[in-house]
Design a protein around this motif. Structure first.
Motif, mmCIF file in Angstrom:
data_model
loop_
_atom_site.group_PDB
_atom_site.id
_atom_site.type_symbol
_atom_site.label_atom_id
_atom_site.label_comp_id
_atom_site.label_asym_id
_atom_site.label_seq_id
_atom_site.Cartn_x
_atom_site.Cartn_y
_atom_site.Cartn_z
ATOM 1 N N UNK A 55 0.812 -1.211 0.000
ATOM 2 C CA UNK A 55 0.000 0.000 0.000
ATOM 3 C C UNK A 55 0.845 1.260 0.000
ATOM 4 N N UNK A 56 2.084 1.191 0.451
ATOM 5 C CA UNK A 56 2.980 2.347 0.453
ATOM 6 C C UNK A 56 4.346 1.903 -0.051
ATOM 7 N N UNK A 57 4.819 2.555 -1.095
ATOM 8 C CA UNK A 57 6.112 2.203 -1.666
ATOM 9 C C UNK A 57 6.895 3.483 -1.923
ATOM 10 N N UNK A 58 8.090 3.565 -1.383
ATOM 11 C CA UNK A 58 8.986 4.680 -1.679
ATOM 12 C C UNK A 58 9.782 4.315 -2.927
ATOM 13 N N UNK A 59 9.896 5.245 -3.852
ATOM 14 C CA UNK A 59 10.494 4.954 -5.156
ATOM 15 C C UNK A 59 11.508 6.035 -5.519
ATOM 16 N N UNK A 60 12.459 5.724 -6.405
ATOM 17 C CA UNK A 60 13.349 6.771 -6.912
ATOM 18 C C UNK A 60 12.555 7.751 -7.760
ATOM 19 N N UNK A 61 13.016 8.979 -7.841
ATOM 20 C CA UNK A 61 12.296 9.989 -8.612
ATOM 21 C C UNK A 61 12.271 9.608 -10.092
ATOM 22 N N UNK A 62 11.275 10.084 -10.840
ATOM 23 C CA UNK A 62 11.235 9.794 -12.282
ATOM 24 C C UNK A 62 12.513 10.213 -12.997
ATOM 25 N N UNK A 63 13.075 11.349 -12.615
ATOM 26 C CA UNK A 63 14.307 11.823 -13.246
ATOM 27 C C UNK A 63 15.436 10.823 -13.022
ATOM 28 N N UNK A 64 15.546 10.304 -11.787
ATOM 29 C CA UNK A 64 16.604 9.348 -11.480
ATOM 30 C C UNK A 64 16.376 8.032 -12.220
ATOM 31 N N UNK A 65 15.115 7.634 -12.351
ATOM 32 C CA UNK A 65 14.813 6.414 -13.110
ATOM 33 C C UNK A 65 15.293 6.538 -14.549
ATOM 34 N N UNK A 66 15.046 7.684 -15.155
ATOM 35 C CA UNK A 66 15.475 7.875 -16.541
ATOM 36 C C UNK A 66 16.990 7.964 -16.645
ATOM 37 N N UNK A 67 17.615 8.695 -15.725
ATOM 38 C CA UNK A 67 19.064 8.882 -15.793
ATOM 39 C C UNK A 67 19.808 7.559 -15.623
ATOM 40 N N UNK A 68 19.287 6.673 -14.763
ATOM 41 C CA UNK A 68 19.938 5.389 -14.516
ATOM 42 C C UNK A 68 19.333 4.257 -15.347
ATOM 43 N N UNK A 69 18.371 4.595 -16.222
ATOM 44 C CA UNK A 69 17.703 3.593 -17.068
ATOM 45 C C UNK A 69 17.121 2.459 -16.226
ATOM 46 N N UNK A 70 16.404 2.835 -15.160
ATOM 47 C CA UNK A 70 15.837 1.843 -14.253
ATOM 48 C C UNK A 70 14.510 1.322 -14.777
ATOM 49 N N UNK A 71 14.212 0.089 -14.417
ATOM 50 C CA UNK A 71 12.931 -0.524 -14.752
ATOM 51 C C UNK A 71 12.463 -1.335 -13.545
ATOM 52 N N UNK A 72 11.170 -1.641 -13.490
ATOM 53 C CA UNK A 72 10.644 -2.416 -12.371
ATOM 54 C C UNK A 72 11.234 -3.820 -12.359
ATOM 55 N N UNK A 73 11.595 -4.284 -11.155
ATOM 56 C CA UNK A 73 12.066 -5.645 -10.994
ATOM 57 C C UNK A 73 10.904 -6.592 -10.753
ATOM 58 N N UNK A 74 11.220 -7.851 -10.487
ATOM 59 C CA UNK A 74 10.176 -8.835 -10.253
ATOM 60 C C UNK A 74 9.426 -8.612 -8.961
ATOM 61 N N UNK A 75 10.097 -8.061 -7.945
ATOM 62 C CA UNK A 75 9.467 -7.799 -6.652
ATOM 63 C C UNK A 75 9.069 -6.334 -6.563
ATOM 64 N N UNK A 76 7.942 -6.069 -5.931
ATOM 65 C CA UNK A 76 7.530 -4.687 -5.720
ATOM 66 C C UNK A 76 8.596 -3.943 -4.935
ATOM 67 N N UNK A 77 8.808 -2.697 -5.298
ATOM 68 C CA UNK A 77 9.776 -1.869 -4.594
ATOM 69 C C UNK A 77 11.187 -1.980 -5.124
#
Length: 296
Positions: free
Chosen positions: A181-203
């Motif tokens: 119900x509550x998930x802390x995530x990297x900012x959208x900018x950081x996701x793009x800069x590091x080319x991050x994608x969702x893993x198999x586990x939430x969070x």
């Protein structure tokens, strides 16, 4: 099948986990609760709260965000509504700053009184779907603030910054794309800069090869919420030279419980402002401020 992360109400349970940087057990207040609030000798250096090690592979992780709390233990016979007890809290938040502004922002923040000014908080997203973060239209359209620089004028900062994290909360309409119900995530900018994608586990967020780069371990393990980034990935990001990271690590000591003396002892704030150097260590300074009890 994904399972909902356990949600503990006991602060002692939330304070455990390999990503929790401190295990507090010093609750002696021989000189009284007021003296305990004001003393700082039992507080670790905030810089030591910015580095944790995974027990599995001994990898080093750095918190981009963390909220941790400890309370003086009580027995089953104690009525916590009436019993006064000590509480210690730690809040860590990282901010992205342009490299040429990093030292000026650090010095300015370090000079502020801890209780009279605070850094901007990450945006709290309620309605967008978690697994569509951050590429879906809803994230950029409904929540543009989680990707924008916080104007210097709005926060009295000498230069713009933005939080390195955001927070997702399950909306009232339901979200079947993730379980917690509550998930802390990297900012959208950081996701793009590091080319991050969702893993198999939430969070969890991974790189193109599937290796976890950023994670909130509390989503699957329960406990205190935190956004952790692998130290080697963070250092590689900082080595690019165009952006820096500024950390705020803030301790808060106070006494809770009791019907008539909720603010009988005041509180102690210790706020540290830090940057990471080329060796991976942290430099900066901390400032403390005691807030006296409110006049009754």
């Amino acid at each position: 099948m994904l399972e909902r992360a356990p949600q503990e109400d006991d602060p002692s349970e939330r304070a455990h986990g390999w990503w929790v940087p401190h295990q507090h057990s010093e609750w002696q207040h021989v000189g009284g609760l007021g003296e305990w609030v004001q003393q700082q000798g039992d507080l670790p250096d905030p810089r030591k709260m910015l580095d944790v090690t995974s027990p599995g592979d001994q990898s080093r992780w750095i918190p981009l965000r963390g909220t941790f709390g400890w309370e003086e233990p009580t027995s089953a016979a104690d009525d916590t509504h009436y019993m006064q007890r000590c509480r210690l809290a730690l809040h860590v938040q990282a901010y992205v700053v342009r490299s040429e502004h990093l030292e000026a922002v650090r010095r300015w923040c370090a000079a502020q009184e801890p209780t009279r000014w605070s850094m901007p908080e990450p945006v709290n997203v309620h309605e967008a779907f978690h697994r569509e973060f951050p590429w879906a239209f809803a994230w950029g359209h409904e929540y543009p603030s989680c990707d924008e620089w916080v104007a210097a004028l709005d926060q009295e900062l000498p230069h713009p910054v933005f939080p390195a994290t955001a927070q997702f909360s399950l909306g009232v309409s339901g979200d079947c794309s993730g379980a917690a119900t509550r998930i802390a995530v990297p900012s959208p900018w950081l996701c793009r800069r590091l080319a991050l994608r969702h893993g198999g586990a939430d969070g969890a967020f991974t790189d193109a090869g599937g290796a976890t780069v950023v994670v909130d371990p509390s989503v699957t393990k329960g406990g205190s919420q935190a956004v952790l980034i692998r130290a080697d990935q963070l250092r590689a990001f900082l080595a690019r030279g165009d952006r820096g990271i500024l950390w705020e690590a803030r301790w808060l000591k106070q006494v809770i419980g009791g019907w008539n003396d909720l603010d009988a002892y005041g509180s102690m704030d210790v706020c540290g402002i830090y940057t990471m150097d080329e060796s991976g260590g942290f430099s900066g300074s901390a400032k403390s401020e005691h807030t006296p009890p409110s006049a009754s």
